[in-house]
Write a protein that holds these residues in place. Structure first.
Motif, short mmCIF file in Angstrom:
data_model
loop_
_atom_site.label_atom_id
_atom_site.label_comp_id
_atom_site.label_asym_id
_atom_site.label_seq_id
_atom_site.Cartn_x
_atom_site.Cartn_y
_atom_site.Cartn_z
N LEU A 103 0.88 -1.34 -0.25
CA LEU A 103 -0.16 0.01 -0.24
C LEU A 103 0.93 1.57 -0.38
O LEU A 103 0.22 2.56 -0.58
CB LEU A 103 -0.90 -0.48 1.23
CG LEU A 103 -1.98 -0.82 1.17
CD1 LEU A 103 -2.92 -0.97 2.14
CD2 LEU A 103 -3.11 -0.87 -0.45
N VAL A 104 2.42 1.10 0.22
CA VAL A 104 2.81 2.51 0.77
C VAL A 104 3.44 2.78 -0.58
O VAL A 104 3.53 3.98 -1.42
CB VAL A 104 3.89 2.45 2.05
CG1 VAL A 104 5.44 3.09 2.01
CG2 VAL A 104 3.81 2.61 3.05
N GLN A 105 4.09 1.38 -1.28
CA GLN A 105 4.56 1.49 -2.73
C GLN A 105 3.43 1.97 -3.32
O GLN A 105 3.59 2.56 -4.90
CB GLN A 105 4.80 0.07 -2.88
CG GLN A 105 6.11 -0.61 -2.46
CD GLN A 105 6.85 -1.77 -2.11
OE1 GLN A 105 6.16 -2.55 -3.18
NE2 GLN A 105 7.63 -2.44 -1.98
N ALA A 106 2.37 1.35 -3.62
CA ALA A 106 0.93 1.82 -4.59
C ALA A 106 0.21 3.76 -3.99
O ALA A 106 -0.67 4.64 -4.50
CB ALA A 106 -0.05 1.35 -4.10
N GLY A 107 0.90 4.50 -3.01
CA GLY A 107 1.08 5.82 -2.96
C GLY A 107 0.33 6.35 -2.12
O GLY A 107 0.55 7.14 -1.54
N ALA A 108 0.10 5.20 -0.34
CA ALA A 108 -0.22 5.66 0.27
C ALA A 108 0.50 6.15 1.27
O ALA A 108 2.15 5.31 1.25
CB ALA A 108 -1.54 4.21 1.16
N ARG A 109 0.37 6.25 3.34
CA ARG A 109 1.81 6.56 3.41
C ARG A 109 1.51 5.60 5.43
O ARG A 109 0.02 5.86 5.49
CB ARG A 109 2.03 7.81 3.66
CG ARG A 109 0.89 8.90 4.75
CD ARG A 109 1.41 10.63 5.34
NE ARG A 109 0.18 10.89 5.34
CZ ARG A 109 -0.18 11.11 7.10
NH1 ARG A 109 0.42 10.11 7.72
NH2 ARG A 109 -1.31 11.90 7.15
N VAL A 110 1.99 5.36 5.82
CA VAL A 110 1.62 4.76 7.01
C VAL A 110 1.23 6.18 7.90
O VAL A 110 1.69 6.57 8.57
CB VAL A 110 2.77 4.16 8.22
CG1 VAL A 110 2.89 3.37 9.73
CG2 VAL A 110 3.16 2.97 7.15
N ALA A 111 -0.08 5.45 8.51
CA ALA A 111 -0.64 6.55 9.94
C ALA A 111 -0.21 6.43 10.74
O ALA A 111 0.19 5.79 11.31
CB ALA A 111 -2.44 5.64 10.30
#
Length: 434
Positions: A103-111
Motif C-alpha cells: 500500500l505504501v508503494q502504491a501511494g499511501a503512507r503509514v498512519a
C-alpha cells in the motif's frame, strides 16, 4: 501537522499470529491505491459496504502476497468520513507487513497513532468526547469499563453535555436581554435556579470521575490482618480458586501475593499480605512493614479479623478506605461488632454481601448512566463548575460573563473551539491503526 486528507494505511489487528488480520486504508484517492494492489473486481467500481474476494499483489512486480477479502466504504459513510477500504488477509505478521508495504508503494503512507479516529473527529463523524471513548473502549480491561466506553462512543455523555450547554445558552440570552432591555428578560431568582440545576448535574458528573478511573484502570485491594485471621482463605474465596497457601501455622505468608480479580466488571488486583503482629523475626518483621505500606497505597483495604478467637488490636490503617471483615462466620463467635461484615470462606456465607460492599466503597453512589472517561473531561467540567459558582448571586453583567465561560468549558469537553495542542494530547495515546 502533516496532511489529513492523503491516503493512510495501517495494520489494525494486534501483533502476533492469528487466523485473520486487517489492514486499513483511508483518505482521498484510497480506492485508487487499493486498485493498484488488488487483483479482482476493481475497488473503484464497488459500492460502499460490499465485500469481494481477490488477491493482494505487489504493485511493482504483480507478485501475489495473499488472498484477501476487500471491503469498500464510500465517503461520508465510513469510520473516518472518507473513502476507505479494509483488507482481510491471513493473520501472519509476514503477510500483514507485506500488504502494508504494498500500500505504501502504491501511494499511501503509514498512519500515525489514532489518525483514523482523528480524521473521524475532524470530519464531524464524532466529537472529542466520543473519540476519547473509542480509546477507552480499546483499552477496557473489565466489563464495566467496556459498558461505560460504549455509552461514550454512542454519544450519551456528549448529549448530556450539549443539553447543559443549551440550557446555559438560553439563560445567557435572557440575561443579555435583561441588560439591553430592562423591562424584558428573566427574573434574577429564576436565573439562579437554572444555574443551580446545571451545577448539580455538573457535580454529579464530576462525582463519577473516580468510578470511571477505577473501572478503566482497575484498583488495588489489600487484605490486612493478624496471622491466621483468614486472609489467604478469603482471597481464595473471592477468586473462586486456590491461589494462596492456607496453613494453620502462623506466619505462613511472609511476603505479599497478588492475584487478578474482577468484581461487578471492575478489574482488581487483590493483595494477600503477611500477618501483622509484633515479632522479633527480621524476615517476618519486614513482611509486616511491607503489608502496612501496601495498605497505605491500596485503593481499598479489607481489615480481616477472626471472630472465633479473642478480638485483636487493629494496626494503624487508612480507616477512611477500609472495610472491616470478621472471618470464620461458620464457627461460634467470641465477639461481634456491627461494623464488621461476617464472612465464612468455607461456606460462602456473607461473601456476596462483602463483594457488594467492595463495589459500593470503590464506585460510591455513581449512577452507571454516564461517566467521565479522561482527565481532560474532568478538567473541563471543573472549569465549568467554577464559573457556575461565580455566576451564582452575581450582578447580571458579571453573571453573563461567567455563563459564557461555563459554556466555553462545556464546549471544550466536546472538542469545540479547542486548540491543536488539546487535540494532539487526546490522540497521542491511541494505537496505530485506530
Amino acid at each position: 501537522m502533516r496532511s489529513l486528507r492523503d491516503p493512510i494505511c495501517a495494520i489494525a489487528t494486534p501483533p502476533g499470529k492469528a487466523a485473520i488480520g486487517v489492514v486499513r486504508l483511508s483518505g482521498e484517492g484510497a480506492l485508487e491505491v487499493a486498485a493498484r494492489v488488488f487483483r479482482g473486481k476493481d475497488p473503484r467500481r464497488l459500492p460502499g459496504g460490499r465485500f469481494t474476494l481477490g488477491e493482494v499483489v505487489d504493485p511493482k512486480t504483480g507478485e501475489a502476497i495473499d488472498q484477501a477479502l476487500l471491503l469498500v466504504f464510500r465517503a461520508p459513510r465510513s469510520y473516518t468520513g472518507e473513502d476507505a477500504a479494509e483488507f482481510q488477509t491471513h493473520g501472519s505478521p509476514a503477510v500483514l507487513r507485506r500488504v502494508l508495504e504494498a500500500l505504501v508503494q502504491a501511494g499511501a503512507r503509514v498512519a500515525g497513532p489514532g489518525e483514523f479516529t482523528l480524521r473521524a473527529y475532524l470530519n464531524g463523524r464524532m466529537d472529542l468526547a466520543q473519540a476519547e471513548a473509542v480509546l477507552a473502549l480499546v483499552e477496557a480491561e473489565g466489563d464495566l469499563a467496556r459498558r461505560q466506553a460504549l455509552r461514550g462512543v454512542s454519544g450519551a455523555l456528549s448529549e448530556r453535555i450539549r443539553r447543559l450547554a443549551d440550557r446555559l445558552l438560553d439563560l445567557l440570552a435572557h440575561v443579555q436581554a435583561l441588560l439591553d432591555y430592562p423591562e424584558e428578560g428573566v427574573e434574577p431568582h429564576r436565573a439562579e435556579g437554572v444555574i443551580r440545576e446545571v451545577l448539580e448535574e455538573v457535580q454529579a458528573l464530576l462525582a463519577s470521575s473516580r468510578a470511571g478511573r477505577l473501572a478503566q484502570k482497575g484498583a488495588r485491594l489489600a487484605l490486612i490482618g493478624a496471622p491466621n485471621a483468614g486472609k489467604s482463605s478469603l482471597l481464595n474465596a473471592l477468586l473462586g480458586y486456590e491461589r494462596a497457601l492456607v496453613s494453620p501455622v502462623p506466619g505462613t505468608t511472609r511476603d505479599y501475593l497478588e492475584a487478578p480479580l474482577e468484581l461487578f466488571g471492575i478489574p482488581l488486583v487483590a493483595v494477600d499480605t503477611a500477618g501483622v503482629r509484633d515479632t522479633e523475626d527480621p524476615v517476618e518483621r519486614a513482611g509486616v512493614e511491607r503489608a502496612l505500606r501496601i495498605a497505605e497505597e491500596a485503593d481499598l483495604v479489607l481489615y480481616v479479623a477472626d471472630r472465633s478467637k479473642p478480638r485483636p488490636e487493629p494496626p494503624p490503617l487508612p480507616w477512611e478506605r477500609t472495610l472491616k471483615v470478621a472471618t470464620k462466620a461458620d464457627l461460634p463467635p467470641l465477639w461481634e461488632d456491627p461494623e464488621y461484615l461476617a464472612v465464612s470462606s468455607r461456606t460462602g456465607e456473607g461473601l456476596w454481601a462483602l463483594k457488594e460492599a467492595i463495589r459500593k466503597r470503590l464506585l460510591g453512589e455513581a449512577s452507571e448512566a454516564v461517566w467521565l472517561l479522561s482527565e481532560r473531561q474532568v478538567e473541563a467540567l471543573e472549569r465549568a463548575k467554577a464559573h457556575l459558582e461565580e455566576a451564582l448571586g452575581a450582578p447580571e453583567d458579571l453573571m453573563g460573563l461567567s455563563l459564557e465561560e461555563a459554556v466555553g468549558a462545556l464546549n471544550a469537553l466536546l472538542g469545540l473551539e479547542v486548540g491543536e495542542e488539546v487535540v494532539e494530547r487526546v490522540f497521542r495515546n491511541f494505537c496505530v491503526g485506530k
